[in-house]
Design a protein around this motif. Structure first.
Motif, PDB file in Angstrom:
ATOM      1  N   LYS A  87      98.353  46.092  -0.983  1.00  0.00           N
ATOM      2  CA  LYS A  87      98.852  45.632  -2.262  1.00  0.00           C
ATOM      3  C   LYS A  87     100.502  45.504  -2.433  1.00  0.00           C
ATOM      4  O   LYS A  87     100.939  44.694  -3.176  1.00  0.00           O
ATOM      5  CB  LYS A  87      98.446  46.371  -3.620  1.00  0.00           C
ATOM      6  CG  LYS A  87      97.011  46.186  -3.620  1.00  0.00           C
ATOM      7  CD  LYS A  87      96.381  47.162  -4.652  1.00  0.00           C
ATOM      8  CE  LYS A  87      94.897  47.083  -5.051  1.00  0.00           C
ATOM      9  NZ  LYS A  87      94.552  47.782  -6.321  1.00  0.00           N
ATOM     10  N   THR A  88     101.104  46.436  -1.400  1.00  0.00           N
ATOM     11  CA  THR A  88     102.455  46.294  -1.315  1.00  0.00           C
ATOM     12  C   THR A  88     102.714  45.988  -0.028  1.00  0.00           C
ATOM     13  O   THR A  88     101.981  46.598   0.965  1.00  0.00           O
ATOM     14  CB  THR A  88     103.213  47.582  -1.939  1.00  0.00           C
ATOM     15  OG1 THR A  88     102.838  48.685  -1.162  1.00  0.00           O
ATOM     16  CG2 THR A  88     103.199  47.516  -3.435  1.00  0.00           C
ATOM     17  N   SER A 146     106.630  43.040  -3.869  1.00  0.00           N
ATOM     18  CA  SER A 146     106.151  42.029  -3.062  1.00  0.00           C
ATOM     19  C   SER A 146     104.841  41.141  -3.478  1.00  0.00           C
ATOM     20  O   SER A 146     104.010  41.691  -3.973  1.00  0.00           O
ATOM     21  CB  SER A 146     106.150  42.435  -1.560  1.00  0.00           C
ATOM     22  OG  SER A 146     104.844  43.618  -1.354  1.00  0.00           O
ATOM     23  N   ARG A 147     104.956  39.942  -2.916  1.00  0.00           N
ATOM     24  CA  ARG A 147     103.723  39.078  -3.296  1.00  0.00           C
ATOM     25  C   ARG A 147     103.126  38.938  -1.882  1.00  0.00           C
ATOM     26  O   ARG A 147     104.028  38.201  -0.948  1.00  0.00           O
ATOM     27  CB  ARG A 147     104.012  37.899  -3.801  1.00  0.00           C
ATOM     28  CG  ARG A 147     102.981  36.726  -4.011  1.00  0.00           C
ATOM     29  CD  ARG A 147     103.345  35.866  -5.064  1.00  0.00           C
ATOM     30  NE  ARG A 147     102.203  34.930  -5.097  1.00  0.00           N
ATOM     31  CZ  ARG A 147     102.379  33.884  -4.430  1.00  0.00           C
ATOM     32  NH1 ARG A 147     103.333  33.578  -3.831  1.00  0.00           N
ATOM     33  NH2 ARG A 147     101.099  32.654  -4.522  1.00  0.00           N
ATOM     34  N   HIS A 163     103.483  37.507   6.060  1.00  0.00           N
ATOM     35  CA  HIS A 163     103.027  38.225   4.777  1.00  0.00           C
ATOM     36  C   HIS A 163     102.313  37.310   3.803  1.00  0.00           C
ATOM     37  O   HIS A 163     102.588  37.158   2.786  1.00  0.00           O
ATOM     38  CB  HIS A 163     103.978  39.062   4.116  1.00  0.00           C
ATOM     39  CG  HIS A 163     105.540  38.152   4.163  1.00  0.00           C
ATOM     40  ND1 HIS A 163     105.740  37.374   2.963  1.00  0.00           N
ATOM     41  CD2 HIS A 163     106.558  38.239   5.060  1.00  0.00           C
ATOM     42  CE1 HIS A 163     106.816  36.712   3.171  1.00  0.00           C
ATOM     43  NE2 HIS A 163     107.351  37.200   4.513  1.00  0.00           N
ATOM     44  N   GLN A 164     101.394  36.370   4.383  1.00  0.00           N
ATOM     45  CA  GLN A 164     100.432  35.487   3.457  1.00  0.00           C
ATOM     46  C   GLN A 164     101.319  34.178   3.015  1.00  0.00           C
ATOM     47  O   GLN A 164     100.977  33.126   3.437  1.00  0.00           O
ATOM     48  CB  GLN A 164      99.762  36.176   2.379  1.00  0.00           C
ATOM     49  CG  GLN A 164      98.755  35.384   1.910  1.00  0.00           C
ATOM     50  CD  GLN A 164      97.917  36.236   0.836  1.00  0.00           C
ATOM     51  OE1 GLN A 164      98.068  37.418   0.732  1.00  0.00           O
ATOM     52  NE2 GLN A 164      96.965  35.576   0.229  1.00  0.00           N
ATOM     53  N   TYR A 165     102.409  34.692   2.188  1.00  0.00           N
ATOM     54  CA  TYR A 165     102.903  33.409   1.465  1.00  0.00           C
ATOM     55  C   TYR A 165     104.217  32.978   2.324  1.00  0.00           C
ATOM     56  O   TYR A 165     105.109  32.444   1.800  1.00  0.00           O
ATOM     57  CB  TYR A 165     103.257  33.742   0.096  1.00  0.00           C
ATOM     58  CG  TYR A 165     102.151  33.844  -0.623  1.00  0.00           C
ATOM     59  CD1 TYR A 165     101.116  32.719  -0.681  1.00  0.00           C
ATOM     60  CD2 TYR A 165     101.574  35.218  -1.118  1.00  0.00           C
ATOM     61  CE1 TYR A 165      99.973  33.075  -1.339  1.00  0.00           C
ATOM     62  CE2 TYR A 165     100.546  35.466  -1.760  1.00  0.00           C
ATOM     63  CZ  TYR A 165      99.469  34.392  -2.042  1.00  0.00           C
ATOM     64  OH  TYR A 165      98.317  34.584  -2.576  1.00  0.00           O
ATOM     65  N   ASP A 207     109.092  30.251   3.849  1.00  0.00           N
ATOM     66  CA  ASP A 207     108.079  30.052   2.875  1.00  0.00           C
ATOM     67  C   ASP A 207     107.031  29.115   3.166  1.00  0.00           C
ATOM     68  O   ASP A 207     107.113  28.081   3.749  1.00  0.00           O
ATOM     69  CB  ASP A 207     108.571  29.629   1.489  1.00  0.00           C
ATOM     70  CG  ASP A 207     109.323  30.568   0.548  1.00  0.00           C
ATOM     71  OD1 ASP A 207     109.034  31.979   0.780  1.00  0.00           O
ATOM     72  OD2 ASP A 207     110.359  30.544   0.089  1.00  0.00           O
ATOM     73  N   ALA A 208     105.417  29.684   3.104  1.00  0.00           N
ATOM     74  CA  ALA A 208     104.499  28.850   3.190  1.00  0.00           C
ATOM     75  C   ALA A 208     104.617  27.869   2.127  1.00  0.00           C
ATOM     76  O   ALA A 208     104.756  28.223   0.953  1.00  0.00           O
ATOM     77  CB  ALA A 208     103.255  29.790   3.095  1.00  0.00           C
ATOM     78  N   PRO A 209     104.140  26.409   2.397  1.00  0.00           N
ATOM     79  CA  PRO A 209     104.174  25.530   1.512  1.00  0.00           C
ATOM     80  C   PRO A 209     103.127  25.937   0.557  1.00  0.00           C
ATOM     81  O   PRO A 209     102.091  26.693   0.754  1.00  0.00           O
ATOM     82  CB  PRO A 209     103.753  24.213   2.338  1.00  0.00           C
ATOM     83  CG  PRO A 209     103.968  24.347   3.865  1.00  0.00           C
ATOM     84  CD  PRO A 209     104.063  25.904   3.742  1.00  0.00           C
ATOM     85  N   ALA A 210     103.163  25.175  -0.839  1.00  0.00           N
ATOM     86  CA  ALA A 210     102.109  25.556  -1.740  1.00  0.00           C
ATOM     87  C   ALA A 210     100.707  24.988  -1.155  1.00  0.00           C
ATOM     88  O   ALA A 210     100.369  24.107  -0.623  1.00  0.00           O
ATOM     89  CB  ALA A 210     102.600  24.397  -2.932  1.00  0.00           C
TER      90      ALA A 210
END
Length: 318
Positions: free
Chosen positions: A38-39, A59-60, A78-80, A99-102
């Protein structure tokens, strides 16, 4: 019996008994550690002590892949997004970030030399991307086949460069592992149920992990070695994610615990990593759930001699 002989026999018997038990010594290996949680938390462990740590409680996104280079730089997906930091600086200076695109996710990334990164982008148009981190420009991309283009999260988790300059991709939702050149041409493929990660071994075989399975495949796609949860009935296996073949012939595999769906009790939590011999005996167990630097869930455990720290090329990119 002579007391001295009795003492010697007893000592030998005890030594035999102890050596049969798996080691739990935290200093058996030095390693870099990160995991999906989760972090965002990462650690460097040396001689059984935490030498460096990274914590981002606000973090997200989960850390699905991370590699620590010999110069102290750490690249992590990290996913995003994907980020490169300098762990040698006091504030873990961010050297590059993307950043990963939307609507998309990035769960795996590898460095190419010092100026480029290759990563997979999950999403409606899944693809492999080579990006120059000094210019921020995409220098090559090609589409990747997935099982379900509408299920972004389940498409990919791990891809790894080989010494031949190719990329091994675990098609998690497509039931196969494939090797690609830098133009996206598929050079080799093998079926595997829900592959999470794959790496090319020095002997030319490929080591693949899935949730409940670790399998070594030869170039013909045939199984030459396999580890399942049934081989480890007392270890509380939840989910294999990444496995590494060690120089001694043993296999180091992590055991990830899902902190979103399971409450982790430090007193009863299962091993975070296990070292397994070729005959499937447990040589070492890592349990580090307690203390101020409790390591948390395990995804990757990288040793100092990991081949991932080399400056691999990807086709013409190096």
């Amino acid at each position: 019996m002579n007391p001295k002989i009795h003492h010697l026999v007893t000592s030998l018997a005890l030594a035999t008994f102890v050596s049969a038990e798996p080691s739990t010594a935290p200093d058996r290996h030095d390693f870099f550690y990160a995991g999906e949680a989760k972090t965002q938390d990462m650690y460097v462990v040396g001689k059984g002590q935490v030498l460096w740590s990274y914590h981002n409680p606000g973090s997200r996104g989960e850390i699905s892949d991370a590699v620590r280079l010999s110069n102290g730089r750490i690249l992590f997906a990290h996913q995003y997004g994907v980020t490169l930091i300098d762990s040698q600086t006091k504030d873990n200076k961010v050297l590059w970030h993307h950043d990963a695109p939307a609507g998309c996710e990035i769960h795996t990334a590898s460095p190419i030399g010092t100026e480029r990164v290759v990563f997979l982008q999950n999403g409606p148009e899944p693809k492999c991307v080579v990006m120059n981190i000094t210019t921020g420009q995409v220098e090559r991309e090609f589409p990747l086949e997935v099982g379900n283009p509408k299920s972004t999260h389940g498409q990919f988790r791990h891809a790894e460069l080989t010494t031949a300059g190719t990329l091994l991709v675990a098609h998690m939702d497509h039931g196969k592992v494939s090797e690609y050149d830098d133009h996206g041409k598929e050079l080799w493929t093998a079926k595997f149920p829900g592959p999470w990660a794959a790496s090319r071994l020095a002997n030319g075989n490929t080591l693949v992990t899935g949730t409940k399975l670790v399998r070594e495949l030869n170039p013909a796609g045939e199984t030459v070695w396999e580890l399942t949860t049934a081989d480890l009935p007392d270890q509380g296996i939840r989910s294999f994610q990444i496995a590494t073949r060690l120089a001694n012939g043993n296999t180091l595999v992590n055991n990830w615990v899902n902190s979103w769906s399971e409450t982790i009790d430090p007193e009863t939590a299962p091993a975070q990593a296990l070292e397994i011999t070729p005959d499937k005996k447990v040589a070492w167990v890592l349990r580090w759930w307690k203390g101020p630097n409790a390591l948390g869930p395990s995804t990757t455990l990288q040793l100092p001699d990991s081949p991932r720290i080399q400056n691999f090329r990807f086709g013409e990119f190096h």
